[in-house]
Scaffold this active site. Structure first.
Site, PDB file in Angstrom:
ATOM      1  N   LYS A  14     119.151 202.199 -15.976  1.00 24.77           N
ATOM      2  CA  LYS A  14     120.090 201.121 -16.320  1.00 24.77           C
ATOM      3  C   LYS A  14     119.647 199.844 -15.618  1.00 24.77           C
ATOM      4  O   LYS A  14     119.273 199.862 -14.437  1.00 24.77           O
ATOM      5  CB  LYS A  14     121.489 201.516 -15.864  1.00 24.77           C
ATOM      6  CG  LYS A  14     122.584 200.522 -16.234  1.00 24.77           C
ATOM      7  CD  LYS A  14     123.945 201.019 -15.743  1.00 24.77           C
ATOM      8  CE  LYS A  14     125.090 200.124 -16.173  1.00 24.77           C
ATOM      9  NZ  LYS A  14     126.404 200.628 -15.689  1.00 24.77           N
TER      10      LYS A  14
ATOM     11  N   SER B 115     131.815 204.449 -16.128  1.00 26.66           N
ATOM     12  CA  SER B 115     130.676 203.987 -16.924  1.00 26.66           C
ATOM     13  C   SER B 115     129.570 204.981 -17.162  1.00 26.66           C
ATOM     14  O   SER B 115     128.637 204.668 -17.906  1.00 26.66           O
ATOM     15  CB  SER B 115     130.056 202.762 -16.273  1.00 26.66           C
ATOM     16  OG  SER B 115     130.752 201.639 -16.682  1.00 26.66           O
TER      17      SER B 115
ATOM     18  N   SER C  79     129.871 201.221 -19.184  1.00 26.24           N
ATOM     19  CA  SER C  79     128.879 200.169 -19.326  1.00 26.24           C
ATOM     20  C   SER C  79     127.449 200.684 -19.412  1.00 26.24           C
ATOM     21  O   SER C  79     126.548 199.944 -19.786  1.00 26.24           O
ATOM     22  CB  SER C  79     128.994 199.210 -18.144  1.00 26.24           C
ATOM     23  OG  SER C  79     128.721 199.899 -16.926  1.00 26.24           O
TER      24      SER C  79
END
Ligand code: GLN
Length: 470
Positions: free
Chosen positions: A74, A173, A149
C-alpha cells in the site's frame, strides 16, 4: 500459488525467482487497466531482489521464508528509492530515503516488493474512491468498489497479481476490503508490527496489516514482519510465535461469542452468510454463546473524533517545505502553506483536518476529545470482560457487501457507518481478521470477522484456518 508452493518450487529448481518475478511484473502490468490497483510496478528493484534470492539459492544458502514471494505494498508504507504518494497529490514524486521496518524484514526474508498499490488518500476512506489517482475497481465485480482504504492491496491479491500484500488498518481498512474482495485480511494487535515507515494517519490506531489468499499465507507474512523494533517505541516486545506451526485444525471446545449489538442490524444475505458460518463453526466443535458489547453504539462517533484529532496533528507536517510538492506563486510563508495544502489535499482529507482541529480546540477539547477517549476505554473494557468467558468473538466485517462505485461518495455519514463493525476492535487494539465466508447470490464475497484478546493471533489463526479448511 501459495507461499509454500513457491518456496518449494525454488528449492526444487522448478523455476527461479527471476522467472516468477518477471512473469508477475508482466501479468500485473497487463491486468492493471481493469482495476487500477497498482500505482507503480518497481521493475528494477523487484528484479534485483529476485536476483539476490537466486544467488543465495545457487550458493546453497537458505533464501528465507518468503523467498520469491511477490508482495504488493500500500502506498502509505515507505519504500526506499521507490515513489510513495499516500494516494495524494501533496506528496507528488516523493522518493523516501528509507524503508519501513516491515519492508526491510520482508526483503531480508527473500520477499520481492513488486510495487505500490492505490489507496484512499492518507488511508482516509472506505471505498478507495478518495485516491488522487482514481478509484480502484473490485476484481470480483468491476462496477463495484474494492473497499478501502487499502483497496489496491486487497484487489492485487484477489486479482492474483501478487501472492500477498501489505495494507494499513486504522479503523477497518484491511478487514473491510478483504471482505469485499474475498481474501484474508489480518489486523494484528496494536504494536505487534512496527509502524516505523508507515505514514501516520491516527498513530494510536494505525497498524501495518497483511492480506493473503489463505490464512496460512497471512500467518507466514505476519510472522516475518512482527516483533519489537527499536525504531518504534510503541512496538511490542512480546515474543513472536511460529503462527503457521499452530494451524492444527484443533478448535473443538473453543468458546465463541456472538455480540448481540453486531447482529441486531445485520440483515439480508450478509446476515444469512454470517449465521451459516457460525453454524459451521459449531459443527467443528466450537461452543457458541451470545455476548453483549454495550458501548458499541458509540464506537463510530468516538473513532471519528479520535482519528481526526490525531490526523489533524499528523498531517501538519505536509506544509510544502518538508516533503513532496510546493505551490509556486506564493508571496508569504503563510500563503505558501495555504496554497500547498489547498491544492495538494483532497476534500476528505481537508474535512478531517478541520474536524480534528475543531475537536482539539480550546473549549471543545473536553466536550469531544476527552469524551471520546472515555468511550474508547469503555469499548476496551467491553472486550476485556467478554474475553473472560469466550476465546474469540465472531461477527460480520461489514453490514453489506461491496457497493457500486459512486453509490456512497456524496454521503460521508453513510460512508463512515460502513466501518461500524471494524472500528471497535481498532479502538481496543485487539487482533482481528476477515476470512471469506461465502458469496451472495450476485457473487459478491462476504467476510467473517474473528476477534481475539491482545496477542492471541495464534488462536485467531487456528480458528480461521480450521474454518477455511472445513
Ligand atoms: N474507513 C475508515 C476511515 O476512513 C478506516 C480507515 C482506515 O482504517 N485507514 O477512517
Amino acid at each position: 500459488m501459495s507461499i509454500s508452493r513457491i518456496t518449494t518450487g525454488l528449492k526444487n529448481k522448478s523455476f527461479s525467482a527471476t522467472e516468477i518475478t518477471r512473469q508477475a511484473l508482466d501479468f500485473a502490468g497487463r491486468e492493471n487497466p481493469k482495476t487500477n490497483a497498482w500505482l507503480l510496478l518497481a521493475h528494477e528493484s523487484a528484479l534485483a531482489s529476485a536476483a539476490r534470492v537466486d544467488e543465495q539459492i545457487a550458493a546453497g544458502h537458505d533464501p528465507g521464508p518468503l523467498a520469491g514471494v511477490t508482495v504488493a505494498v500500500k502506498d502509505v508504507i515507505l519504500t526506499k528509492g521507490i515513489r510513495t504518494t499516500c494516494g495524494s497529490k501533496i506528496l507528488g514524486e516523493f522518493i523516501p530515503p528509507y524503508s519501513a521496518t516491515a519492508i526491510d524484514r520482508i526483503e531480508a526474508a527473500g520477499g520481492i516488493i513488486l510495487g505500490k498499490t492505490n489507496c484512499d488518500e492518507f488511508a482516509m476512506g472506505s471505498s478507495n474512491e478518495n485516491s488522487a489517482f482514481g478509484p480502484v475497481r473490485n476484481p470480483v465485480a468491476l462496477d463495484r468498489v474494492p473497499g478501502g482504504s487499502s483497496g489496491g492491496s486487497a484487489a492485487a491479491v484477489a486479482q492474483n497479481t501478487a501472492i500477498v500484500s501489505l495494507g494499513s488498518d486504522t479503523g477497518g481498512s484491511v478487514r473491510q476490503p478483504a471482505s469485499f474482495c474475498g481474501v484474508v485480511g489480518v489486523t494484528p494487535t496494536y504494536g505487534r508490527v512496527s509502524r516505523y515507515g508507515l505514514v501516520a494517519y491516527a498513530s494510536s490506531l494505525d497498524h501495518i496489516a497483511p492480506f493473503a489468499r489463505s490464512v496460512r499465507d497471512a500467518a507466514t507474512l505476519l510472522e516475518v514482519i512482527a516483533g519489537r523494533d527499536p525504531l518504534d517505541s510503541t512496538s511490542a516486545g512480546a515474543a513472536v510465535p511460529n503462527y503457521a506451526a499452530h494451524l492444527d485444525g484443533n478448535v473443538r471446545g473453543l468458546k465463541l461469542g456472538v455480540p448481540v449489538e453486531y447482529m441486531k442490524h445485520a440483515t439480508g444475505e450478509t446476515a444469512d452468510l454470517i449465521h451459516k458460518a457460525i453454524r459451521d463453526l459449531e459443527d467443528l466443535g466450537c461452543e457458541i454463546r451470545e455476548i453483549s458489547l454495550p458501548a458499541t453504539d458509540y464506537a463510530v462517533a468516538a473513532y471519528y473524533i479520535i482519528a481526526t484529532a490525531e490526523a489533524s496533528s499528523n498531517l501538519a507536517r505536509f506544509d510544502g517545505a518538508r516533503y513532496g510538492t510546493r505551490a509556486t506563486e506564493s508571496g508569504t510563508l503563510g500563503e505558501m502553506y495555504r496554497n500547498t495544502r489547498g491544492q495538494g489535499f483532497g476534500a476528505e482529507v481537508k474535512r478531517r483536518i478541520m474536524l480534528g482541529t475543531y475537536v482539539l480546540s480550546h473549549g471543545y477539547y473536553d466536550a469531544y476529545y476527552v469524551k471520546a477517549q472515555k468511550v474508547r476505554t469503555l469499548i476496551t473494557r467491553d472486550f476485556t470482560r467478554a474475553f473472560e468467558s469466550v476465546d474469540a468473538i465472531v461477527a460480520p466485517v461489514s453490514p453489506f457487501p461491496a457497493f457500486k462505485l459512486g453509490e456512497k461518495v456524496n454521503d460521508p455519514m453513510e460512508m463512515y457507518l460502513s466501518d461500524i463493525y471494524t472500528i471497535t476492535g481498532s479502538l481496543a487494539g485487539i487482533p482481528c481478521m476477515s476470512v471469506p465466508c461465502g458469496n451472495t447470490s450476485e457473487g459478491l464475497p462476504v467476510g467473517l470477522q474473528i476477534l481475539c484478546n491482545h496477542f492471541q493471533e495464534s488462536k485467531m489463526f487456528r480458528l480461521a484456518d480450521a474454518y477455511e479448511q472445513r
